[in-house]
Every structure is written in C-alpha cells, then in structure tokens.
Design a protein around this motif. Sequence first.
Motif, mmCIF file in Angstrom:
data_model
loop_
_atom_site.group_PDB
_atom_site.id
_atom_site.type_symbol
_atom_site.label_atom_id
_atom_site.label_comp_id
_atom_site.label_asym_id
_atom_site.label_seq_id
_atom_site.Cartn_x
_atom_site.Cartn_y
_atom_site.Cartn_z
ATOM 1 N N ARG A 27 46.091 -2.778 84.234
ATOM 2 C CA ARG A 27 47.137 -2.369 84.934
ATOM 3 C C ARG A 27 47.570 -0.754 84.700
ATOM 4 N NH1 ARG A 27 48.837 -7.988 84.722
ATOM 5 N NH2 ARG A 27 48.505 -8.903 86.613
ATOM 6 N N ILE A 28 47.253 -0.382 83.586
ATOM 7 C CA ILE A 28 47.787 1.108 83.027
ATOM 8 C C ILE A 28 46.606 1.963 82.998
ATOM 9 C CG2 ILE A 28 49.687 0.044 81.771
ATOM 10 C CD1 ILE A 28 48.171 0.702 79.387
ATOM 11 N N ALA A 29 45.379 1.250 83.144
ATOM 12 C CA ALA A 29 44.302 2.187 83.053
ATOM 13 C C ALA A 29 43.962 3.246 84.094
ATOM 14 C CB ALA A 29 43.025 1.260 82.951
ATOM 15 N N LYS A 30 43.610 4.402 83.771
ATOM 16 C CA LYS A 30 43.435 5.494 84.717
ATOM 17 C C LYS A 30 42.167 5.841 85.195
ATOM 18 C CE LYS A 30 47.537 7.884 82.655
ATOM 19 N NZ LYS A 30 47.688 6.758 81.716
ATOM 20 N N GLY A 31 41.311 5.263 84.655
ATOM 21 C CA GLY A 31 39.698 5.530 84.996
ATOM 22 C C GLY A 31 39.189 4.940 86.234
ATOM 23 N N GLU A 32 38.194 5.810 86.617
ATOM 24 C CA GLU A 32 37.654 5.172 88.007
ATOM 25 C C GLU A 32 36.676 3.948 87.675
ATOM 26 O OE1 GLU A 32 37.943 6.307 91.103
ATOM 27 O OE2 GLU A 32 39.655 7.242 90.412
ATOM 28 N N HIS A 33 36.320 3.860 86.608
ATOM 29 C CA HIS A 33 35.339 2.779 85.921
ATOM 30 C C HIS A 33 36.203 2.231 84.854
ATOM 31 C CE1 HIS A 33 32.621 5.851 87.602
ATOM 32 N NE2 HIS A 33 32.001 4.633 87.999
ATOM 33 N N LEU A 34 36.216 0.682 84.722
ATOM 34 C CA LEU A 34 37.033 0.095 83.812
ATOM 35 C C LEU A 34 35.934 -0.755 83.078
ATOM 36 C CD1 LEU A 34 39.461 -0.912 86.419
ATOM 37 C CD2 LEU A 34 39.997 0.986 84.935
ATOM 38 N N LEU A 35 36.120 -0.868 81.850
ATOM 39 C CA LEU A 35 35.163 -1.655 81.012
ATOM 40 C C LEU A 35 35.787 -2.536 80.010
ATOM 41 C CD1 LEU A 35 32.547 -2.117 79.472
ATOM 42 C CD2 LEU A 35 32.919 -0.255 78.243
ATOM 43 N N LEU A 36 35.705 -3.977 80.261
ATOM 44 C CA LEU A 36 36.180 -4.945 79.087
ATOM 45 C C LEU A 36 35.082 -4.781 78.219
ATOM 46 C CD1 LEU A 36 37.361 -7.753 81.527
ATOM 47 C CD2 LEU A 36 38.501 -5.529 80.913
ATOM 48 N N LEU A 37 35.639 -4.412 76.908
ATOM 49 C CA LEU A 37 35.015 -4.433 75.862
ATOM 50 C C LEU A 37 35.351 -5.239 74.444
ATOM 51 C CD1 LEU A 37 32.393 -2.924 74.653
ATOM 52 C CD2 LEU A 37 33.796 -1.228 73.750
ATOM 53 N N ASN A 38 34.558 -6.202 74.173
ATOM 54 C CA ASN A 38 34.963 -6.963 72.951
ATOM 55 C C ASN A 38 35.108 -6.152 71.663
ATOM 56 O OD1 ASN A 38 34.780 -9.275 74.296
ATOM 57 N ND2 ASN A 38 33.613 -10.314 72.530
ATOM 58 N N PRO A 39 36.126 -6.552 70.779
ATOM 59 C CA PRO A 39 36.235 -5.890 69.542
ATOM 60 C C PRO A 39 35.031 -5.907 68.459
ATOM 61 C CG PRO A 39 38.021 -7.252 69.885
ATOM 62 C CD PRO A 39 36.885 -7.697 70.791
ATOM 63 N N ASP A 40 33.993 -6.802 68.672
ATOM 64 C CA ASP A 40 33.040 -7.125 67.966
ATOM 65 C C ASP A 40 31.866 -6.480 68.594
ATOM 66 O OD1 ASP A 40 33.145 -9.143 69.683
ATOM 67 O OD2 ASP A 40 32.495 -10.723 68.307
ATOM 68 N N THR A 41 32.171 -5.511 69.159
ATOM 69 C CA THR A 41 30.827 -4.644 69.600
ATOM 70 C C THR A 41 30.534 -3.490 68.958
ATOM 71 O OG1 THR A 41 32.138 -3.906 71.471
ATOM 72 C CG2 THR A 41 30.901 -5.841 71.857
ATOM 73 N N LEU A 42 29.307 -2.713 69.093
ATOM 74 C CA LEU A 42 28.810 -1.576 68.796
ATOM 75 C C LEU A 42 28.175 -0.812 69.710
ATOM 76 C CD1 LEU A 42 27.842 -2.498 65.078
ATOM 77 C CD2 LEU A 42 30.196 -1.487 65.689
ATOM 78 N N ILE A 43 28.426 0.489 70.067
ATOM 79 C CA ILE A 43 27.765 1.205 71.084
ATOM 80 C C ILE A 43 26.716 1.883 70.545
ATOM 81 C CG2 ILE A 43 28.112 2.986 72.919
ATOM 82 C CD1 ILE A 43 29.824 0.468 73.313
ATOM 83 N N LEU A 44 25.261 1.879 71.139
ATOM 84 C CA LEU A 44 24.512 2.303 70.699
ATOM 85 C C LEU A 44 23.590 3.326 71.906
ATOM 86 C CD1 LEU A 44 22.163 -0.875 69.691
ATOM 87 C CD2 LEU A 44 23.605 0.666 68.241
ATOM 88 N N ASP A 45 23.141 4.312 71.228
ATOM 89 C CA ASP A 45 22.175 5.332 72.155
ATOM 90 C C ASP A 45 23.160 5.708 73.079
ATOM 91 O OD1 ASP A 45 20.082 4.955 70.298
ATOM 92 O OD2 ASP A 45 19.454 3.173 71.371
ATOM 93 N N HIS A 46 24.021 6.304 73.143
ATOM 94 C CA HIS A 46 24.941 6.727 74.418
ATOM 95 C C HIS A 46 25.163 5.678 75.754
ATOM 96 C CE1 HIS A 46 24.796 10.760 72.254
ATOM 97 N NE2 HIS A 46 23.285 10.454 71.941
ATOM 98 N N ALA A 47 25.360 4.578 75.176
ATOM 99 C CA ALA A 47 25.305 3.415 75.992
ATOM 100 C C ALA A 47 26.340 3.666 77.301
ATOM 101 C CB ALA A 47 25.461 2.275 75.435
#
Length: 334
Positions: free
Chosen positions: A76-96
């Motif tokens: 509800r407060i997000a401003k992005g055109e795309h919205l991502l639900l992301l778990n705390p126990d995740t790590l982003i790889l290779d410019h995902a």
Amino acid sequence: MDLSIIIVNYKSSRLILDCISTIVAQTKTISYEVIVVDNASGDDSEQQILSAYPFVQFLQVGYNAGFSRANNAGLRIAKGEHLLLLNPDTLILDHALDRCVQRFSQSNLIACGVQQLNADRTLQISGNYFMKGGLNHLLPLPYWGKVIRWIGYQLKTKVPNVQEASTEHPVDWISGAYLMVKRSSIEKAGYMDEDFFLYAEEVEWCSRLRKHGQLAIYGDINIIHLQGETTGDAFDSDEKGYYGLYDRKGLQLMLSNHVRVRKQFGALWYFILLLNYTFAIPVFFVGSIFENLFKGRNPFRYMPQVWGLTKNVCHLWRLTPVILRNKPHFYKVL
C-alpha cells in the motif's frame, strides 16, 4: 521507480541484512526501494537494519500480522511500477532483479518468479500447477500419502510442480519467497487475502491473479532461498521444509492449506481433504507399528508424531464451522 521490494520481518534481521547486501551488490540498472515490514519483532531489528542501510523504509505493523497482512501494508505504500514480495532468507544472484524487471516489464505476464536454488545451488521448486481440490496436499500424509502418490502415477496425473524451469515456464502459482507483480495486477486481482496468517496465501492470491493473465517462472534467473529458516524459528520447529504435520508449524500449514482449498474450490473439496487427513491417523498408527516391528525397532517409536497429527486434525475439525462460513477470520495459531 522501477521496483518496490517488500520484505516481511519477524526476528529475522540477520537474514535481512544479508539479503539487502546482495540486493545492493547485484542491482545496478534499475531504480528500487526496499520496504521492510516488521511484525512486532520486539528486538533491535529496526536499529540494525537502518544503521546498515539508511535508505530502507521500515514499517512497523505493531503486532504479529503474518505474511499477507504485512505484505499488504508494504504494497500500500510502495511506489514502484513493479512490486516484489521477497523472503528474508533469500540472496540475489547475478543481477537477478535487473534482469527480471527488464524482461517482466516487456512481457504480457501478470506475475513472475525466478528459479530458486538451495544453499548448495541445487534446484528448488519455484513454480507449481493447481491440482483439482488441492489433492496434492495429501501427499505429505504418512503412509496414506504414498498410496495416493502411487495412484496418481498409475493414472498418469500431471506432476503438480516444476522441477526445473525453462527460460520462461508458464505456471499456475509462484512461490511467495520471490513473487513479482505489476502494479496493474493488484488493480485487477486485489491484495492478498488477510484471512491467512502464514502459508498458502500466495497460492490463493495467484489463483485470483491467474484469472487476469499468465504467470511464469524465469528459469535462467536465479536466487538462493534458505528454505524454512524464518518460519522454523517463529514456530520453534526443527522442520525446515513444508511437510512436517506434527507440531505448531504443521498445524499452521494444514490450516492454511484447508482454508485455501475452501476459498478456491469450495466446501465439498474441503471435506474431501479433511476426511483424508482424518483417515490418515489410523493408517499412520497401524502402519508405523508394523514398519517398526519389521525393522526390529520399538513399535511405538512414532507415537509422538501420531499424537501430534491427531491433535492438529482435531483442531481443524473444531474450526470447520468457521472455515465453511467463509467469512473474514484471521487463521493464526501462534
């Protein structure tokens, strides 16, 4: 703003710090914001996270609201055109995130996910197909689940999950550990259902999203998901996956799955699921005794698990009148 990243926190600051560090290191071409929604952790999460990353928006819900309500607060407060639900126990790889947003923005998809990996880089199930009545929820049942699985193989039933996603793999629902939607998706399908505390909420949400467009997994874009780290701690459970049915975490899992089936498929399928869970109790009792005798072990070795399953199924029966009414209710066992 290209992307809003929403991370729900419940005593997970260590994991979130690692997660955000990979977001910063691996995201270079898109504009983004990070919103951490705190479910009344009661610790120094806010201080730790904002000290390390002052750009983070830290939103305090004020109580342990679970996954749906906390994510909705962030959405509800997000401003992005795309919205991502992301778990705390995740790590982003290779410019995902860069790659995913670029591809997703140019597609007609209503939602997308990526191929998740375990810590050792082996594949993790990230996308799934709906099975009529949610019958796939019967597969974890001890002994009885194996019989149902065998019957499914004999009938050549479609496997309900994607073992390894292709470059763009159509699915019916996406793991909530990484679930990206367009802002227009929420305008069509609405927010997540706030009856859910934890588990199955993304499945129910995807069932509504699916009515308005296609969902897919990008198999060539990867993240690491340390599956079950946060929920295991929250429920004081040693079970790191989604198959244990014998403790409080198992009760929450069973309850959410049954509520989802009631909402998506109706009362009849709900009862079919519940009756199978009930029948599985004597099957587990008898089957475990014979198995342990055959292996020369204490025949009552699994009685604590039998009792745990029995208590959880009885809890479901007590809640059945509420579930069948399908009125707003917060299904939380913590």
